[in-house]
Design a protein around this motif. Structure first.
Motif, PDB file in Angstrom:
ATOM      1  N   LEU A 168       0.803  -1.332  -0.101  1.00  0.00           N
ATOM      2  CA  LEU A 168       0.064   0.134  -0.148  1.00  0.00           C
ATOM      3  C   LEU A 168       0.697   1.319  -0.058  1.00  0.00           C
ATOM      4  O   LEU A 168       0.467   2.316  -0.295  1.00  0.00           O
ATOM      5  CB  LEU A 168      -0.900  -0.059   1.198  1.00  0.00           C
ATOM      6  CG  LEU A 168      -2.418  -0.821   1.096  1.00  0.00           C
ATOM      7  CD1 LEU A 168      -3.100  -0.618   2.345  1.00  0.00           C
ATOM      8  CD2 LEU A 168      -2.994  -0.099  -0.074  1.00  0.00           C
ATOM      9  N   LEU A 169       2.089   1.294   0.577  1.00  0.00           N
ATOM     10  CA  LEU A 169       2.867   2.300   0.287  1.00  0.00           C
ATOM     11  C   LEU A 169       3.543   2.598  -0.989  1.00  0.00           C
ATOM     12  O   LEU A 169       3.642   3.891  -1.355  1.00  0.00           O
ATOM     13  CB  LEU A 169       4.200   2.096   1.269  1.00  0.00           C
ATOM     14  CG  LEU A 169       3.988   2.241   2.811  1.00  0.00           C
ATOM     15  CD1 LEU A 169       5.129   1.658   3.659  1.00  0.00           C
ATOM     16  CD2 LEU A 169       3.606   3.923   3.269  1.00  0.00           C
ATOM     17  N   CYS A 170       3.584   1.620  -1.590  1.00  0.00           N
ATOM     18  CA  CYS A 170       4.086   1.647  -3.038  1.00  0.00           C
ATOM     19  C   CYS A 170       3.425   1.532  -4.239  1.00  0.00           C
ATOM     20  O   CYS A 170       3.353   2.451  -5.049  1.00  0.00           O
ATOM     21  CB  CYS A 170       5.444   0.679  -3.336  1.00  0.00           C
ATOM     22  SG  CYS A 170       6.711   0.817  -1.760  1.00  0.00           S
ATOM     23  N   ALA A 171       2.309   0.413  -4.384  1.00  0.00           N
ATOM     24  CA  ALA A 171       1.842   0.278  -5.527  1.00  0.00           C
ATOM     25  C   ALA A 171       1.024   1.641  -6.117  1.00  0.00           C
ATOM     26  O   ALA A 171       0.866   1.772  -7.251  1.00  0.00           O
ATOM     27  CB  ALA A 171       0.899  -1.200  -5.596  1.00  0.00           C
ATOM     28  N   PRO A 172       0.194   1.966  -5.330  1.00  0.00           N
ATOM     29  CA  PRO A 172      -0.722   3.313  -5.722  1.00  0.00           C
ATOM     30  C   PRO A 172       0.002   4.360  -6.213  1.00  0.00           C
ATOM     31  O   PRO A 172      -0.556   5.304  -6.812  1.00  0.00           O
ATOM     32  CB  PRO A 172      -1.438   3.665  -4.418  1.00  0.00           C
ATOM     33  CG  PRO A 172      -1.456   2.309  -3.440  1.00  0.00           C
ATOM     34  CD  PRO A 172       0.033   1.749  -3.763  1.00  0.00           C
ATOM     35  N   VAL A 173       1.390   4.576  -5.823  1.00  0.00           N
ATOM     36  CA  VAL A 173       2.148   5.571  -6.221  1.00  0.00           C
ATOM     37  C   VAL A 173       2.464   5.463  -7.481  1.00  0.00           C
ATOM     38  O   VAL A 173       2.684   6.553  -8.345  1.00  0.00           O
ATOM     39  CB  VAL A 173       3.412   5.705  -5.334  1.00  0.00           C
ATOM     40  CG1 VAL A 173       4.087   7.148  -5.632  1.00  0.00           C
ATOM     41  CG2 VAL A 173       3.018   5.999  -3.789  1.00  0.00           C
ATOM     42  N   LEU A 174       3.007   4.154  -8.205  1.00  0.00           N
ATOM     43  CA  LEU A 174       3.462   4.085  -9.411  1.00  0.00           C
ATOM     44  C   LEU A 174       2.712   4.361 -10.591  1.00  0.00           C
ATOM     45  O   LEU A 174       3.345   5.112 -11.643  1.00  0.00           O
ATOM     46  CB  LEU A 174       3.935   2.905  -9.499  1.00  0.00           C
ATOM     47  CG  LEU A 174       5.071   2.401  -8.611  1.00  0.00           C
ATOM     48  CD1 LEU A 174       5.460   0.932  -8.729  1.00  0.00           C
ATOM     49  CD2 LEU A 174       6.175   3.357  -8.577  1.00  0.00           C
ATOM     50  N   PRO A 175       1.506   4.180 -10.691  1.00  0.00           N
ATOM     51  CA  PRO A 175       0.555   4.556 -11.947  1.00  0.00           C
ATOM     52  C   PRO A 175       0.657   5.979 -12.275  1.00  0.00           C
ATOM     53  O   PRO A 175      -0.230   6.581 -11.270  1.00  0.00           O
ATOM     54  CB  PRO A 175      -0.814   3.992 -11.614  1.00  0.00           C
ATOM     55  CG  PRO A 175      -0.549   3.040 -10.945  1.00  0.00           C
ATOM     56  CD  PRO A 175       0.756   3.343  -9.716  1.00  0.00           C
ATOM     57  N   GLY A 176       1.013   6.417 -13.140  1.00  0.00           N
ATOM     58  CA  GLY A 176       0.901   7.801 -13.740  1.00  0.00           C
ATOM     59  C   GLY A 176       1.653   8.816 -12.737  1.00  0.00           C
ATOM     60  O   GLY A 176       1.595  10.317 -12.927  1.00  0.00           O
ATOM     61  N   LEU A 177       2.709   8.319 -12.171  1.00  0.00           N
ATOM     62  CA  LEU A 177       3.725   9.063 -11.213  1.00  0.00           C
ATOM     63  C   LEU A 177       4.331  10.081 -12.251  1.00  0.00           C
ATOM     64  O   LEU A 177       4.381  11.382 -11.820  1.00  0.00           O
ATOM     65  CB  LEU A 177       4.535   8.432 -10.544  1.00  0.00           C
ATOM     66  CG  LEU A 177       5.473   9.249  -9.657  1.00  0.00           C
ATOM     67  CD1 LEU A 177       4.696  10.000  -8.553  1.00  0.00           C
ATOM     68  CD2 LEU A 177       6.707   8.371  -8.915  1.00  0.00           C
ATOM     69  N   CYS A 178       4.581   9.642 -13.405  1.00  0.00           N
ATOM     70  CA  CYS A 178       5.528  10.700 -14.287  1.00  0.00           C
ATOM     71  C   CYS A 178       4.824  11.715 -14.794  1.00  0.00           C
ATOM     72  O   CYS A 178       4.960  12.643 -15.682  1.00  0.00           O
ATOM     73  CB  CYS A 178       6.470  10.103 -15.297  1.00  0.00           C
ATOM     74  SG  CYS A 178       7.646   8.747 -14.600  1.00  0.00           S
TER      75      CYS A 178
END
Length: 263
Positions: free
Chosen positions: A196-206
């Motif tokens: 939960l700390l990592c996965a939601p951050v990655l999609p579309g971060l850039c």
């Protein structure tokens, strides 16, 4: 607890950590300090064991122990510039081993499975209030240090050269991260919380234009992941924590959501 509370508290808990963990994770990912969160999540065990042995709230012991683990790794890394990840993993293993050893030494009963993987269906209002305290600490950090956190994530060397108190800021962030991880411990455990700390951050971060936008986006994704994971677990009569962890991994398998620079 009433029958309503038996379902309401776990649902509220899953939704709140689904928002709080990704916000915390956004800071860690942008600062390339995710491994520190993994260290903290394992380093809480000795503190929890000692707290249980002396009749203190395990959350207090867990936060202190997690922070000590982070400080120990930071100090040891100074003499090992080429092997910082190795140092973190060694400290992680040492604290985890110490926690396991303390259980028979202190002659205490500790449900390691619940600690490592959580059990959303047995949380109560006191667990929910701990998450609220952690959320308040994170909100205070963002309100008072937002610009510094942005600078630290974009250019850590420049931030230190400009006189920004980098070590103090990282210490405070480590404390808040420990609070978040420990507060989520009863819901998804200290192992699965990393998802939960990592996965939601990655999609579309850039694709986002600011740290604030990244936090908002990740919190919405985390809210959806936790909600879906919890509801599916209830329908299928499965443990919610592990299922939320699986849902986090499945998210990264969706091609259009994987990494923003693919577009």
């Amino acid at each position: 607890m009433s029958e309503l509370d038996l379902w309401l508290v776990p649902l509220l808990m899953s939704l709140l950590i689904g928002v709080l963990c990704p916000v915390t994770g956004t800071l860690l990912v942008t600062q390339r300090r995710v491994l520190q969160a993994n260290l903290i999540s394992h380093a809480v065990l000795p503190g929890v064991a000692i707290a249980v042995g002396f009749g203190v709230d395990p959350a207090i012991g867990g936060v202190i122990s997690g922070l000590l683990g982070s400080l120990a790794a930071e100090r040891m890394q100074r003499g090992q510039p080429a092997g910082q990840e190795a140092v973190i993993n060694t400290v992680l293993a040492g604290f985890l081993g110490l926690g396991v050893l303390l259980i028979p030494v202190l002659n205490i009963r500790l449900d390691l499975e619940a600690l490592l993987f959580g059990d959303l269906l047995i949380v109560d209002w006191s667990d929910f209030y701990k998450v609220l305290v952690a959320a308040a600490a994170m909100a205070l950090l963002l309100l008072t240090r937002y610009r510094q956190l942005v600078f630290l994530g974009v250019d850590p060397e420049g931030a230190e050269a400009s006189g920004l108190p980098v070590r103090s800021l990282q210490l405070v962030q480590a404390l808040v991260t420990s609070m978040v991880i420990v507060s989520a411990m009863s819901a998804v455990g200290v192992i699965l919380v990393i998802g939960l700390l990592c996965a939601p951050v990655l999609p579309g971060l850039c694709r986002v234009s600011s740290l604030r936008a990244a936090m908002l986006q990740s919190s919405l994704v985390g809210l959806a992941l936790s909600g879906v994971g919890f509801l599916v677990a209830v329908v299928l009569n499965l443990p919610p924590g592990p299922l939320i962890g699986v849902v986090c991994m499945v998210l990264l398998c969706i091609p259009r959501l994987r990494f923003a620079d693919a577009t």
